[in-house]
Design an enzyme around this catalytic site. Structure first.
Site, PDB file in Angstrom:
ATOM      1  CG  HIS A 260      -4.425   2.623  -0.797  1.00  0.00           C
ATOM      2  ND1 HIS A 260      -5.386   1.885  -0.151  1.00  0.00           N
ATOM      3  CD2 HIS A 260      -3.543   3.034   0.168  1.00  0.00           C
ATOM      4  CE1 HIS A 260      -5.091   1.837   1.147  1.00  0.00           C
ATOM      5  NE2 HIS A 260      -3.993   2.530   1.367  1.00  0.00           N
TER       6      HIS A 260
ATOM      7  CG  HIS B 261      -3.997   6.987   2.893  1.00  0.00           C
ATOM      8  ND1 HIS B 261      -4.233   6.822   4.238  1.00  0.00           N
ATOM      9  CD2 HIS B 261      -3.588   5.776   2.451  1.00  0.00           C
ATOM     10  CE1 HIS B 261      -3.960   5.583   4.601  1.00  0.00           C
ATOM     11  NE2 HIS B 261      -3.578   4.909   3.529  1.00  0.00           N
TER      12      HIS B 261
ATOM     13  CG  HIS C  26       2.286   0.017   4.260  1.00  0.00           C
ATOM     14  ND1 HIS C  26       1.933  -0.929   5.203  1.00  0.00           N
ATOM     15  CD2 HIS C  26       1.182   0.804   4.091  1.00  0.00           C
ATOM     16  CE1 HIS C  26       0.687  -0.725   5.593  1.00  0.00           C
ATOM     17  NE2 HIS C  26       0.205   0.324   4.934  1.00  0.00           N
TER      18      HIS C  26
ATOM     19  CG  ASP D 292      -2.040  -0.946   1.178  1.00  0.00           C
ATOM     20  OD1 ASP D 292      -2.049  -1.792   0.250  1.00  0.00           O
ATOM     21  OD2 ASP D 292      -2.921  -0.888   2.050  1.00  0.00           O
ATOM     22  CG  ASP D 293       0.037   3.841   2.236  1.00  0.00           C
ATOM     23  OD1 ASP D 293      -1.130   3.680   1.828  1.00  0.00           O
ATOM     24  OD2 ASP D 293       0.331   3.857   3.435  1.00  0.00           O
TER      25      ASP D 293
END
Length: 489
Positions: A350, A354, A441, A300-301
Protein backbone atom coordinates in the site's frame (compact mmCIF):
# COMPACT_ATOMS: atom_id res chain seq x y z
CA UNK A 1 47.51 38.42 24.62
CA UNK A 2 44.63 37.58 26.97
CA UNK A 3 42.15 37.98 24.09
CA UNK A 4 44.24 35.66 21.92
CA UNK A 5 44.25 33.02 24.65
CA UNK A 6 40.47 33.29 25.04
CA UNK A 7 40.02 33.02 21.27
CA UNK A 8 42.29 30.00 21.14
CA UNK A 9 40.33 28.40 23.99
CA UNK A 10 37.06 29.00 22.18
CA UNK A 11 38.44 27.58 18.96
CA UNK A 12 39.64 24.50 20.84
CA UNK A 13 36.23 24.06 22.45
CA UNK A 14 34.47 24.44 19.10
CA UNK A 15 36.83 21.86 17.56
CA UNK A 16 36.11 19.37 20.35
CA UNK A 17 32.35 19.94 20.03
CA UNK A 18 32.52 19.52 16.26
CA UNK A 19 34.44 16.28 16.64
CA UNK A 20 31.85 14.97 19.07
CA UNK A 21 29.08 15.80 16.59
CA UNK A 22 30.70 14.28 13.49
CA UNK A 23 30.53 10.75 14.88
CA UNK A 24 26.77 10.73 15.56
CA UNK A 25 26.09 12.42 12.22
CA UNK A 26 27.86 9.61 10.40
CA UNK A 27 25.99 6.99 12.41
CA UNK A 28 22.69 8.71 11.72
CA UNK A 29 23.51 8.83 8.01
CA UNK A 30 24.06 5.07 7.98
CA UNK A 31 20.88 4.49 9.94
CA UNK A 32 18.87 6.60 7.52
CA UNK A 33 19.14 3.92 4.82
CA UNK A 34 16.12 1.63 4.76
CA UNK A 35 18.06 -1.37 3.46
CA UNK A 36 21.05 -1.73 5.76
CA UNK A 37 22.33 -4.81 3.89
CA UNK A 38 22.65 -2.88 0.63
CA UNK A 39 24.23 0.07 2.47
CA UNK A 40 26.78 -2.33 4.04
CA UNK A 41 27.61 -3.84 0.64
CA UNK A 42 28.38 -0.41 -0.80
CA UNK A 43 30.39 0.66 2.25
CA UNK A 44 32.52 -2.49 2.14
CA UNK A 45 33.31 -1.85 -1.56
CA UNK A 46 34.77 1.51 -0.54
CA UNK A 47 36.77 -0.12 2.25
CA UNK A 48 37.95 -3.27 0.45
CA UNK A 49 38.57 -1.80 -3.02
CA UNK A 50 39.46 1.86 -2.45
CA UNK A 51 40.80 1.48 1.07
CA UNK A 52 38.66 4.23 2.57
CA UNK A 53 35.23 4.99 3.93
CA UNK A 54 32.58 6.09 1.52
CA UNK A 55 31.64 9.72 1.01
CA UNK A 56 27.90 10.38 1.57
CA UNK A 57 27.19 11.41 -2.02
CA UNK A 58 28.99 8.40 -3.45
CA UNK A 59 27.36 5.93 -1.05
CA UNK A 60 23.93 7.34 -1.81
CA UNK A 61 24.48 7.07 -5.56
CA UNK A 62 25.62 3.43 -5.48
CA UNK A 63 22.92 2.53 -2.93
CA UNK A 64 20.11 3.97 -5.08
CA UNK A 65 21.38 2.09 -8.13
CA UNK A 66 21.19 -1.21 -6.25
CA UNK A 67 17.83 -0.81 -4.48
CA UNK A 68 16.17 0.49 -7.65
CA UNK A 69 17.45 -2.47 -9.68
CA UNK A 70 19.24 -0.07 -12.06
CA UNK A 71 22.53 -1.93 -11.48
CA UNK A 72 23.59 -5.31 -10.09
CA UNK A 73 26.32 -6.27 -7.64
CA UNK A 74 28.63 -7.14 -10.51
CA UNK A 75 28.15 -3.74 -12.14
CA UNK A 76 28.88 -1.98 -8.85
CA UNK A 77 32.10 -4.02 -8.51
CA UNK A 78 33.09 -2.98 -12.03
CA UNK A 79 32.44 0.66 -11.14
CA UNK A 80 34.84 0.48 -8.19
CA UNK A 81 37.58 -1.77 -9.61
CA UNK A 82 37.86 0.19 -12.85
CA UNK A 83 37.30 3.63 -11.38
CA UNK A 84 39.86 6.37 -11.97
CA UNK A 85 40.62 6.44 -8.22
CA UNK A 86 41.49 2.73 -8.13
CA UNK A 87 43.45 2.73 -11.39
CA UNK A 88 45.59 5.66 -10.16
CA UNK A 89 46.80 3.48 -7.26
CA UNK A 90 48.78 1.43 -9.84
CA UNK A 91 48.52 -1.87 -7.94
CA UNK A 92 50.59 -4.80 -9.20
CA UNK A 93 48.92 -8.04 -10.27
CA UNK A 94 49.43 -9.70 -6.88
CA UNK A 95 47.82 -6.84 -4.98
CA UNK A 96 45.00 -6.69 -7.57
CA UNK A 97 44.14 -10.35 -6.96
CA UNK A 98 44.37 -9.98 -3.16
CA UNK A 99 41.91 -7.07 -3.32
CA UNK A 100 39.45 -9.10 -5.41
CA UNK A 101 39.59 -11.96 -2.90
CA UNK A 102 38.86 -9.60 0.01
CA UNK A 103 36.19 -7.57 -1.77
CA UNK A 104 34.35 -10.31 -3.67
CA UNK A 105 35.03 -13.47 -1.64
CA UNK A 106 35.35 -11.85 1.80
CA UNK A 107 38.48 -13.82 2.61
CA UNK A 108 42.21 -13.96 2.03
CA UNK A 109 43.49 -15.74 -1.07
CA UNK A 110 44.33 -19.42 -0.85
CA UNK A 111 47.69 -20.39 -2.35
CA UNK A 112 46.31 -22.47 -5.23
CA UNK A 113 43.70 -19.93 -6.26
CA UNK A 114 46.12 -17.04 -5.94
CA UNK A 115 48.66 -18.78 -8.18
CA UNK A 116 45.98 -19.55 -10.77
CA UNK A 117 44.67 -15.98 -11.00
CA UNK A 118 48.07 -14.29 -11.03
CA UNK A 119 49.17 -16.85 -13.64
CA UNK A 120 46.29 -15.77 -15.87
CA UNK A 121 47.37 -12.13 -15.57
CA UNK A 122 51.04 -12.84 -16.26
CA UNK A 123 49.94 -14.94 -19.23
CA UNK A 124 48.29 -11.94 -20.84
CA UNK A 125 44.68 -12.21 -19.65
CA UNK A 126 43.16 -8.81 -18.94
CA UNK A 127 42.20 -7.57 -15.49
CA UNK A 128 38.64 -7.17 -16.76
CA UNK A 129 38.52 -10.87 -17.67
CA UNK A 130 39.94 -11.88 -14.27
CA UNK A 131 37.47 -9.62 -12.46
CA UNK A 132 34.66 -11.24 -14.46
CA UNK A 133 35.94 -14.65 -13.36
CA UNK A 134 35.59 -13.60 -9.72
CA UNK A 135 32.16 -12.07 -10.33
CA UNK A 136 30.81 -15.19 -12.08
CA UNK A 137 31.89 -17.47 -9.23
CA UNK A 138 29.69 -19.17 -6.65
CA UNK A 139 31.55 -17.37 -3.85
CA UNK A 140 30.54 -13.95 -5.15
CA UNK A 141 26.99 -15.25 -5.68
CA UNK A 142 26.95 -16.27 -2.01
CA UNK A 143 28.20 -12.83 -0.98
CA UNK A 144 25.43 -11.12 -2.97
CA UNK A 145 22.82 -13.39 -1.41
CA UNK A 146 24.13 -12.47 2.02
CA UNK A 147 23.58 -8.78 1.28
CA UNK A 148 20.27 -9.35 -0.49
CA UNK A 149 21.29 -8.02 -3.91
CA UNK A 150 21.12 -9.34 -7.49
CA UNK A 151 24.50 -10.69 -8.60
CA UNK A 152 24.52 -9.98 -12.33
CA UNK A 153 27.64 -10.25 -14.46
CA UNK A 154 30.23 -8.17 -16.30
CA UNK A 155 30.12 -8.17 -20.08
CA UNK A 156 33.39 -7.94 -21.99
CA UNK A 157 33.04 -5.94 -25.24
CA UNK A 158 33.65 -8.04 -28.32
CA UNK A 159 33.48 -11.30 -26.38
CA UNK A 160 30.47 -13.56 -26.79
CA UNK A 161 28.92 -14.13 -23.39
CA UNK A 162 28.51 -17.79 -22.39
CA UNK A 163 24.96 -19.03 -22.37
CA UNK A 164 23.81 -19.67 -18.83
CA UNK A 165 22.40 -23.17 -18.30
CA UNK A 166 18.63 -23.12 -18.11
CA UNK A 167 17.39 -23.70 -14.58
CA UNK A 168 15.17 -26.66 -13.72
CA UNK A 169 12.44 -24.25 -12.65
CA UNK A 170 12.54 -22.51 -16.03
CA UNK A 171 12.27 -25.92 -17.72
CA UNK A 172 9.24 -26.77 -15.55
CA UNK A 173 7.47 -23.55 -16.54
CA UNK A 174 8.35 -23.96 -20.23
CA UNK A 175 6.82 -27.43 -20.34
CA UNK A 176 3.60 -26.12 -18.77
CA UNK A 177 3.26 -23.62 -21.61
CA UNK A 178 3.61 -26.43 -24.11
CA UNK A 179 1.56 -29.10 -22.30
CA UNK A 180 -1.26 -26.90 -20.94
CA UNK A 181 -1.48 -24.05 -23.45
CA UNK A 182 -0.06 -25.74 -26.54
CA UNK A 183 2.47 -23.01 -27.32
CA UNK A 184 5.96 -21.82 -26.54
CA UNK A 185 6.43 -19.55 -23.54
CA UNK A 186 6.44 -15.78 -23.96
CA UNK A 187 9.44 -14.20 -22.28
CA UNK A 188 7.50 -12.02 -19.84
CA UNK A 189 5.30 -14.88 -18.66
CA UNK A 190 8.24 -17.27 -18.40
CA UNK A 191 10.19 -14.86 -16.23
CA UNK A 192 7.19 -14.06 -14.04
CA UNK A 193 6.22 -17.66 -13.30
CA UNK A 194 9.86 -18.73 -12.83
CA UNK A 195 10.48 -15.87 -10.40
CA UNK A 196 7.42 -16.83 -8.35
CA UNK A 197 8.67 -20.42 -8.03
CA UNK A 198 12.29 -19.45 -7.33
CA UNK A 199 11.32 -16.95 -4.64
CA UNK A 200 8.84 -19.29 -2.96
CA UNK A 201 5.94 -16.94 -3.68
CA UNK A 202 4.19 -19.80 -5.49
CA UNK A 203 4.18 -23.59 -5.22
CA UNK A 204 3.89 -26.17 -7.98
CA UNK A 205 0.17 -26.46 -7.27
CA UNK A 206 -0.42 -22.73 -7.57
CA UNK A 207 1.50 -22.43 -10.83
CA UNK A 208 -0.23 -25.44 -12.37
CA UNK A 209 -3.66 -24.07 -11.45
CA UNK A 210 -2.60 -20.70 -12.84
CA UNK A 211 -2.08 -22.36 -16.22
CA UNK A 212 -4.93 -24.88 -16.18
CA UNK A 213 -7.57 -22.34 -15.13
CA UNK A 214 -6.20 -19.36 -17.06
CA UNK A 215 -8.47 -17.60 -19.53
CA UNK A 216 -6.26 -18.83 -22.36
CA UNK A 217 -6.72 -22.45 -21.34
CA UNK A 218 -10.44 -22.04 -20.65
CA UNK A 219 -10.92 -20.48 -24.08
CA UNK A 220 -9.82 -23.76 -25.63
CA UNK A 221 -13.16 -25.22 -24.42
CA UNK A 222 -11.66 -28.66 -23.89
CA UNK A 223 -14.01 -31.61 -23.62
CA UNK A 224 -13.83 -33.67 -20.43
CA UNK A 225 -11.69 -36.28 -22.19
CA UNK A 226 -9.32 -33.66 -23.61
CA UNK A 227 -9.11 -31.92 -20.22
CA UNK A 228 -8.07 -35.17 -18.55
CA UNK A 229 -5.53 -35.90 -21.29
CA UNK A 230 -4.06 -32.41 -20.85
CA UNK A 231 -3.64 -33.03 -17.10
CA UNK A 232 -1.87 -36.32 -17.76
CA UNK A 233 0.55 -34.59 -20.13
CA UNK A 234 1.14 -31.52 -17.97
CA UNK A 235 1.30 -33.15 -14.53
CA UNK A 236 2.37 -36.74 -15.20
CA UNK A 237 4.44 -36.14 -18.32
CA UNK A 238 2.74 -39.01 -20.15
CA UNK A 239 -0.38 -39.96 -22.06
CA UNK A 240 -3.41 -41.16 -20.14
CA UNK A 241 -3.80 -44.88 -19.59
CA UNK A 242 -7.20 -46.23 -20.64
CA UNK A 243 -8.36 -47.08 -17.12
CA UNK A 244 -7.27 -43.78 -15.61
CA UNK A 245 -8.82 -41.71 -18.40
CA UNK A 246 -12.10 -43.56 -18.05
CA UNK A 247 -12.15 -43.13 -14.25
CA UNK A 248 -11.46 -39.36 -14.30
CA UNK A 249 -13.89 -38.70 -17.15
CA UNK A 250 -16.60 -40.64 -15.32
CA UNK A 251 -15.99 -38.57 -12.16
CA UNK A 252 -16.45 -35.37 -14.20
CA UNK A 253 -19.68 -36.61 -15.74
CA UNK A 254 -21.03 -37.40 -12.28
CA UNK A 255 -20.55 -33.82 -11.02
CA UNK A 256 -16.97 -33.61 -9.80
CA UNK A 257 -15.56 -30.19 -10.75
CA UNK A 258 -12.48 -29.66 -12.89
CA UNK A 259 -10.85 -27.92 -9.91
CA UNK A 260 -11.31 -31.07 -7.83
CA UNK A 261 -10.02 -33.28 -10.65
CA UNK A 262 -6.96 -31.04 -11.04
CA UNK A 263 -6.22 -31.31 -7.32
CA UNK A 264 -6.57 -35.07 -7.63
CA UNK A 265 -3.71 -35.03 -10.11
CA UNK A 266 -1.69 -32.48 -8.14
CA UNK A 267 -1.75 -34.44 -4.88
CA UNK A 268 -0.77 -37.72 -6.49
CA UNK A 269 2.60 -39.50 -6.10
CA UNK A 270 3.29 -38.98 -9.82
CA UNK A 271 3.08 -35.20 -9.63
CA UNK A 272 5.11 -35.21 -6.40
CA UNK A 273 7.82 -37.10 -8.26
CA UNK A 274 7.69 -34.59 -11.14
CA UNK A 275 8.04 -31.65 -8.73
CA UNK A 276 10.96 -33.36 -7.01
CA UNK A 277 12.65 -33.79 -10.39
CA UNK A 278 12.45 -30.04 -11.00
CA UNK A 279 13.29 -29.05 -7.42
CA UNK A 280 10.01 -27.39 -6.48
CA UNK A 281 7.42 -27.79 -3.72
CA UNK A 282 4.03 -29.31 -4.54
CA UNK A 283 2.23 -27.08 -2.03
CA UNK A 284 -0.59 -27.76 0.38
CA UNK A 285 -4.09 -28.84 -0.49
CA UNK A 286 -6.56 -26.00 -0.28
CA UNK A 287 -9.50 -26.22 2.10
CA UNK A 288 -11.51 -23.90 -0.15
CA UNK A 289 -14.69 -25.33 -1.63
CA UNK A 290 -15.25 -23.66 -5.03
CA UNK A 291 -18.97 -24.42 -4.79
CA UNK A 292 -19.47 -22.35 -1.63
CA UNK A 293 -19.63 -18.52 -1.49
CA UNK A 294 -16.45 -16.64 -0.66
CA UNK A 295 -15.44 -13.09 0.20
CA UNK A 296 -12.10 -11.30 0.52
CA UNK A 297 -11.82 -9.00 3.54
CA UNK A 298 -9.02 -6.46 3.03
CA UNK A 299 -7.42 -4.14 5.57
CA UNK A 300 -5.43 -1.02 4.66
CA UNK A 301 -2.82 1.23 6.29
CA UNK A 302 -1.50 -1.18 8.94
CA UNK A 303 -0.12 -3.06 10.63
CA UNK A 304 -1.05 -1.33 13.85
CA UNK A 305 -1.68 -1.87 17.54
CA UNK A 306 -5.04 -3.59 16.86
CA UNK A 307 -3.86 -5.96 14.12
CA UNK A 308 -2.97 -8.76 16.54
CA UNK A 309 -6.56 -8.76 17.84
CA UNK A 310 -7.78 -9.07 14.28
CA UNK A 311 -5.41 -11.99 13.64
CA UNK A 312 -6.74 -13.73 16.74
CA UNK A 313 -10.26 -13.47 15.34
CA UNK A 314 -9.21 -14.73 11.91
CA UNK A 315 -7.33 -17.66 13.42
CA UNK A 316 -10.23 -18.62 15.71
CA UNK A 317 -12.60 -18.68 12.72
CA UNK A 318 -10.25 -20.44 10.28
CA UNK A 319 -10.44 -17.34 8.10
CA UNK A 320 -7.95 -15.37 6.00
CA UNK A 321 -7.67 -11.78 4.87
CA UNK A 322 -5.46 -9.58 2.72
CA UNK A 323 -3.47 -6.82 4.44
CA UNK A 324 -2.36 -3.85 2.34
CA UNK A 325 0.47 -2.53 4.49
CA UNK A 326 2.30 0.79 4.40
CA UNK A 327 6.06 0.72 4.75
CA UNK A 328 6.23 3.17 7.65
CA UNK A 329 4.13 0.77 9.76
CA UNK A 330 5.51 -2.45 8.31
CA UNK A 331 8.94 -1.46 9.58
CA UNK A 332 7.69 -1.47 13.17
CA UNK A 333 5.39 -4.53 13.08
CA UNK A 334 7.55 -7.21 11.50
CA UNK A 335 6.42 -10.02 13.83
CA UNK A 336 2.74 -9.14 13.30
CA UNK A 337 3.23 -9.30 9.53
CA UNK A 338 5.00 -12.64 9.80
CA UNK A 339 2.18 -14.03 11.92
CA UNK A 340 -0.41 -12.90 9.36
CA UNK A 341 1.60 -14.52 6.57
CA UNK A 342 2.05 -17.75 8.54
CA UNK A 343 -1.73 -17.90 9.09
CA UNK A 344 -2.21 -17.94 5.33
CA UNK A 345 -3.13 -14.28 4.95
CA UNK A 346 -1.92 -12.30 1.98
CA UNK A 347 0.38 -9.30 2.36
CA UNK A 348 -0.23 -6.54 -0.17
CA UNK A 349 1.67 -3.33 -0.84
CA UNK A 350 0.00 0.00 0.00
CA UNK A 351 3.08 2.19 -0.69
CA UNK A 352 5.65 3.49 1.78
CA UNK A 353 3.96 6.59 3.18
CA UNK A 354 0.53 6.70 1.48
CA UNK A 355 0.92 9.35 -1.25
CA UNK A 356 -1.47 9.87 -4.16
CA UNK A 357 0.37 7.87 -6.83
CA UNK A 358 -1.20 9.68 -9.79
CA UNK A 359 0.78 12.77 -8.76
CA UNK A 360 4.15 11.00 -8.76
CA UNK A 361 6.73 10.15 -11.41
CA UNK A 362 7.34 6.54 -12.43
CA UNK A 363 10.59 6.51 -10.45
CA UNK A 364 8.86 7.80 -7.31
CA UNK A 365 6.01 5.29 -7.67
CA UNK A 366 8.48 2.43 -7.97
CA UNK A 367 10.42 3.76 -4.98
CA UNK A 368 7.23 3.70 -2.90
CA UNK A 369 6.60 0.07 -3.87
CA UNK A 370 10.22 -1.10 -3.55
CA UNK A 371 10.78 0.44 -0.12
CA UNK A 372 7.70 -1.27 1.29
CA UNK A 373 8.57 -4.58 -0.38
CA UNK A 374 11.85 -4.57 1.53
CA UNK A 375 9.97 -4.75 4.83
CA UNK A 376 7.44 -7.27 3.54
CA UNK A 377 10.20 -9.56 2.31
CA UNK A 378 12.18 -9.15 5.50
CA UNK A 379 9.18 -10.34 7.54
CA UNK A 380 7.76 -13.01 5.23
CA UNK A 381 10.54 -14.01 2.84
CA UNK A 382 8.46 -12.88 -0.15
CA UNK A 383 7.55 -9.63 -1.85
CA UNK A 384 3.95 -8.41 -2.02
CA UNK A 385 1.75 -10.30 -4.47
CA UNK A 386 -0.83 -7.52 -4.91
CA UNK A 387 -1.03 -3.76 -4.34
CA UNK A 388 -3.64 -1.14 -3.59
CA UNK A 389 -3.09 2.52 -4.50
CA UNK A 390 -3.87 4.95 -1.65
CA UNK A 391 -7.33 6.42 -2.08
CA UNK A 392 -7.89 4.07 -5.02
CA UNK A 393 -6.16 6.62 -7.27
CA UNK A 394 -4.69 5.02 -10.39
CA UNK A 395 -4.04 5.72 -14.04
CA UNK A 396 -2.11 4.00 -16.82
CA UNK A 397 1.21 5.24 -15.46
CA UNK A 398 0.47 3.76 -12.04
CA UNK A 399 -0.66 0.45 -13.55
CA UNK A 400 2.53 0.03 -15.55
CA UNK A 401 4.88 1.29 -12.82
CA UNK A 402 3.77 -0.82 -9.85
CA UNK A 403 4.42 -4.19 -11.51
CA UNK A 404 1.63 -5.89 -9.53
CA UNK A 405 -2.11 -6.56 -9.84
CA UNK A 406 -4.01 -3.45 -8.68
CA UNK A 407 -6.76 -4.34 -6.20
CA UNK A 408 -9.64 -1.97 -5.46
CA UNK A 409 -12.96 -2.97 -3.84
CA UNK A 410 -16.68 -3.57 -4.30
CA UNK A 411 -17.75 -2.71 -0.71
CA UNK A 412 -16.33 0.44 0.87
CA UNK A 413 -17.22 0.48 4.56
CA UNK A 414 -15.88 4.04 4.96
CA UNK A 415 -14.81 2.95 8.44
CA UNK A 416 -12.00 5.53 8.40
CA UNK A 417 -14.64 8.26 8.17
CA UNK A 418 -17.42 7.01 10.47
CA UNK A 419 -15.21 5.44 13.16
CA UNK A 420 -18.39 3.62 14.16
CA UNK A 421 -18.34 -0.16 14.59
CA UNK A 422 -22.06 -0.69 13.98
CA UNK A 423 -21.99 1.37 10.80
CA UNK A 424 -19.12 -0.76 9.51
CA UNK A 425 -20.92 -3.98 10.45
CA UNK A 426 -24.07 -2.87 8.64
CA UNK A 427 -22.22 -1.81 5.49
CA UNK A 428 -20.82 -5.32 5.14
CA UNK A 429 -23.57 -7.64 6.38
CA UNK A 430 -26.38 -5.82 4.55
CA UNK A 431 -24.59 -5.73 1.19
CA UNK A 432 -22.16 -8.64 0.93
CA UNK A 433 -22.31 -11.05 -2.02
CA UNK A 434 -20.25 -13.95 -3.27
CA UNK A 435 -17.04 -12.61 -4.88
CA UNK A 436 -16.94 -9.26 -3.05
CA UNK A 437 -13.77 -7.45 -2.00
CA UNK A 438 -14.40 -5.51 1.23
CA UNK A 439 -12.36 -2.45 2.21
CA UNK A 440 -11.59 -1.83 5.91
CA UNK A 441 -8.69 -0.49 7.99
CA UNK A 442 -6.93 -2.34 10.83
CA UNK A 443 -5.43 0.83 12.33
CA UNK A 444 -8.76 1.89 13.89
CA UNK A 445 -10.10 0.23 17.06
CA UNK A 446 -13.71 0.58 15.90
CA UNK A 447 -12.87 -1.20 12.65
CA UNK A 448 -11.35 -4.16 14.46
CA UNK A 449 -14.31 -4.17 16.87
CA UNK A 450 -16.54 -4.45 13.77
CA UNK A 451 -14.38 -7.17 12.22
CA UNK A 452 -14.77 -9.28 15.37
CA UNK A 453 -18.51 -9.32 14.64
CA UNK A 454 -18.35 -9.52 10.85
CA UNK A 455 -15.92 -12.46 10.59
CA UNK A 456 -17.83 -15.05 12.67
CA UNK A 457 -21.16 -13.89 11.22
CA UNK A 458 -19.98 -14.35 7.62
CA UNK A 459 -18.64 -17.80 8.51
CA UNK A 460 -22.00 -18.62 10.13
CA UNK A 461 -23.76 -17.59 6.90
CA UNK A 462 -21.60 -20.03 4.94
CA UNK A 463 -19.04 -17.64 3.46
CA UNK A 464 -15.43 -18.68 3.10
CA UNK A 465 -13.10 -15.81 4.00
CA UNK A 466 -10.22 -16.00 1.56
CA UNK A 467 -7.36 -13.85 0.27
CA UNK A 468 -7.74 -11.70 -2.83
CA UNK A 469 -5.52 -14.04 -4.85
CA UNK A 470 -7.57 -17.05 -3.77
CA UNK A 471 -10.80 -15.25 -4.67
CA UNK A 472 -9.36 -14.44 -8.10
CA UNK A 473 -8.33 -18.04 -8.56
CA UNK A 474 -11.71 -19.54 -7.69
CA UNK A 475 -14.06 -16.82 -8.97
CA UNK A 476 -12.03 -15.44 -11.86
CA UNK A 477 -9.09 -16.44 -14.02
CA UNK A 478 -6.33 -15.35 -11.66
CA UNK A 479 -4.52 -12.02 -11.40
CA UNK A 480 -2.31 -10.20 -13.90
CA UNK A 481 0.22 -7.47 -13.17
CA UNK A 482 -1.01 -4.08 -14.30
CA UNK A 483 -4.68 -5.10 -14.34
CA UNK A 484 -7.25 -3.49 -12.03
CA UNK A 485 -9.79 -5.55 -10.07
CA UNK A 486 -12.87 -4.45 -8.09
CA UNK A 487 -14.54 -7.77 -7.32
CA UNK A 488 -14.99 -11.33 -8.62
CA UNK A 489 -18.79 -11.52 -8.49
Amino acid sequence: MRMRKKLAAWLCLITVMAASIVGPLKADAAGSYENQEVYSFVQRMYEKVLGRGGDPEGIDGWYQQLVSGQNTGAQIVYGFVFSEEFIKKSYGDADFVHILYRALFDREADATGFAAWTGKLSGGESRLSVCKGFVDSQEFSNLCSRFGIIKGTIEIPGQEQPTQPESLITQFVKRLYVKALGRDADEAGLQSWSRCLESGEATGREVVRGFVFSKECKDKKLSNADFVEMLYQALFDRSADAEGAKSWSKALSKGMTREEICDGFIFSPEFAALCSKYGIEVGKKSSIDPNKPMVALTFDDGPGVYTSRLLDCLENNNAKATFFVVGTNAANYQSVMKRAFDLGCEIGNHTYNHPTLTRLSVADIQSQINRTNQYIKKATGSNATVMRPPGGAWNNTVKSAVGLPVILWSIDTRDWETRNAQSTINSVLKNVKDGDIVLMHDIHKQSVDAAEVIIPELVKRGYQLVTVSELAQYRGSGLSSGSVYYSFR
